[in-house]
Design a protein around this motif. Structure first.
Motif, mmCIF file in Angstrom:
data_model
loop_
_atom_site.group_PDB
_atom_site.id
_atom_site.type_symbol
_atom_site.label_atom_id
_atom_site.label_comp_id
_atom_site.label_asym_id
_atom_site.label_seq_id
_atom_site.Cartn_x
_atom_site.Cartn_y
_atom_site.Cartn_z
ATOM 1 N N LEU A 214 -50.605 28.059 38.544
ATOM 2 C CA LEU A 214 -51.597 28.239 39.589
ATOM 3 C C LEU A 214 -51.565 27.115 40.620
ATOM 4 O O LEU A 214 -51.942 27.315 41.771
ATOM 5 C CB LEU A 214 -53.005 28.314 38.968
ATOM 6 N N ALA A 215 -51.137 25.940 40.212
ATOM 7 C CA ALA A 215 -51.069 24.806 41.129
ATOM 8 C C ALA A 215 -49.924 24.994 42.119
ATOM 9 O O ALA A 215 -48.926 25.671 41.834
ATOM 10 C CB ALA A 215 -50.889 23.512 40.343
ATOM 11 N N THR A 216 -50.061 24.376 43.287
ATOM 12 C CA THR A 216 -49.017 24.428 44.306
ATOM 13 C C THR A 216 -47.967 23.370 44.001
ATOM 14 O O THR A 216 -48.301 22.186 43.860
ATOM 15 C CB THR A 216 -49.597 24.174 45.702
ATOM 16 N N PRO A 217 -46.699 23.736 43.866
ATOM 17 C CA PRO A 217 -45.666 22.730 43.585
ATOM 18 C C PRO A 217 -45.419 21.835 44.790
ATOM 19 O O PRO A 217 -45.736 22.195 45.934
ATOM 20 C CB PRO A 217 -44.431 23.577 43.269
ATOM 21 N N LEU A 218 -44.864 20.650 44.537
ATOM 22 C CA LEU A 218 -44.453 19.786 45.628
ATOM 23 C C LEU A 218 -43.242 20.399 46.312
ATOM 24 O O LEU A 218 -42.399 21.013 45.649
ATOM 25 C CB LEU A 218 -44.105 18.390 45.108
ATOM 26 N N GLU A 219 -43.150 20.221 47.616
ATOM 27 C CA GLU A 219 -42.030 20.782 48.372
ATOM 28 C C GLU A 219 -40.743 20.094 47.908
ATOM 29 O O GLU A 219 -40.617 18.871 48.005
ATOM 30 C CB GLU A 219 -42.255 20.576 49.868
ATOM 31 N N PRO A 220 -39.765 20.842 47.394
ATOM 32 C CA PRO A 220 -38.614 20.217 46.739
ATOM 33 C C PRO A 220 -37.806 19.280 47.619
ATOM 34 O O PRO A 220 -37.499 18.156 47.211
ATOM 35 C CB PRO A 220 -37.774 21.424 46.281
ATOM 36 N N LEU A 221 -37.433 19.722 48.812
ATOM 37 C CA LEU A 221 -36.556 18.907 49.645
ATOM 38 C C LEU A 221 -37.247 17.635 50.100
ATOM 39 O O LEU A 221 -36.630 16.561 50.161
ATOM 40 C CB LEU A 221 -36.061 19.725 50.840
ATOM 41 N N ALA A 222 -38.530 17.729 50.411
ATOM 42 C CA ALA A 222 -39.272 16.547 50.833
ATOM 43 C C ALA A 222 -39.392 15.543 49.685
ATOM 44 O O ALA A 222 -39.226 14.328 49.875
ATOM 45 C CB ALA A 222 -40.658 16.939 51.343
ATOM 46 N N PHE A 223 -39.664 16.040 48.482
ATOM 47 C CA PHE A 223 -39.763 15.157 47.324
ATOM 48 C C PHE A 223 -38.430 14.471 47.044
ATOM 49 O O PHE A 223 -38.364 13.250 46.859
ATOM 50 C CB PHE A 223 -40.216 15.940 46.098
ATOM 51 N N LEU A 224 -37.360 15.242 47.010
ATOM 52 C CA LEU A 224 -36.051 14.679 46.680
ATOM 53 C C LEU A 224 -35.559 13.724 47.759
ATOM 54 O O LEU A 224 -34.880 12.741 47.458
ATOM 55 C CB LEU A 224 -35.050 15.806 46.454
ATOM 56 N N SER A 225 -35.910 13.987 49.007
ATOM 57 C CA SER A 225 -35.562 13.052 50.071
ATOM 58 C C SER A 225 -36.253 11.711 49.864
ATOM 59 O O SER A 225 -35.658 10.644 50.069
ATOM 60 C CB SER A 225 -35.945 13.645 51.433
#
Length: 224
Positions: free
Chosen positions: A128-139
């Protein structure tokens, strides 16, 4: 469990064998009192949650939503842990907290201690929670030393009963695509109750890289 993490504790003679199951954890160490207890205790790894303080000053603190404040900041937490031989795992609950936390981490940690960086970056079964945006996190985490482990997961939910869906092929293929070019070791935290119905998918995921990939099985209860 990453090879570096195991080798670190073997080198300290805190482990007698090269077995990930022997690593012990202190979880949700989000206050001064819990941190003092974890540092004085026998567990190898200390896990805590990182968010941005809800009020001023806006800075990374140790708390799990829905909490918005804490009696300890990330900077203070890292300084306290630095004098120990514990490994750490930071679980990021908001993208806003990642960049300023990485700056602090790079400034403080020049040692070889195990450091794991965790975030749920994709939607998973029942999440139900919104995941962190993958590319922004990995950057944001790309500047970290190569021995640091990325723990990349899915938001999930679970209820008692037989009707919980497992990790789908689309979910694991999306994760594989994201991880394909990563230079860091990667672990995948998965919910224990979803392991059996997802065994073919998760087995496939662990076989898709020449670099070590590890799966950490989490206990059940609630949504993440």
């Amino acid at each position: 469990m990453s090879d570096h993490t195991l080798q670190y504790f073997i080198g300290l003679r805190h482990l007698k064998r090269r077995h990930a199951a022997d690593i012990t954890w202190s979880h949700a160490v989000n206050s001064r009192s819990r941190l003092a207890k974890a540092l004085a205790g026998p567990n190898h790894m200390i896990e805590a949650d990182v968010i941005i303080r809800g009020g001023d000053p806006k800075e990374p603190i140790m708390a799990h939503p829905p909490d918005t404040d804490s009696d300890i900041t990330l900077k203070e937490w890292l300084a306290a842990v630095e004098g120990s031989d514990k490994g750490i795992k930071l679980d990021f609950k908001s993208l806003e907290a990642v960049s300023p936390s990485i700056v602090l981490l790079v400034e403080v940690y020049r040692s070889n201690r195990p450091v794991w960086i965790n975030a749920d970056i994709l939607s998973g079964p029942g999440g139900l929670a919104t995941p962190l945006e993958p590319l922004a996190f990995l950057s944001s985490v790309s500047r970290l030393p190569s021995h640091i482990v990325l723990s990349l997961g899915w938001t999930t939910g679970w209820t008692a009963g037989p009707d919980n869906a497992g990790y789908s092929w689309d979910m694991v293929r999306s994760m594989e695509e994201i991880c394909r070019a990563l230079k860091h070791a990667v672990t995948f935290p998965v919910r224990a109750a979803l392991l059996a119905p997802s065994f073919p998918q998760l087995s496939w995921l662990l076989q898709q890289s020449d670099s070590p990939l590890w799966m950490v099985v989490l206990s059940d209860g609630g949504s993440t």
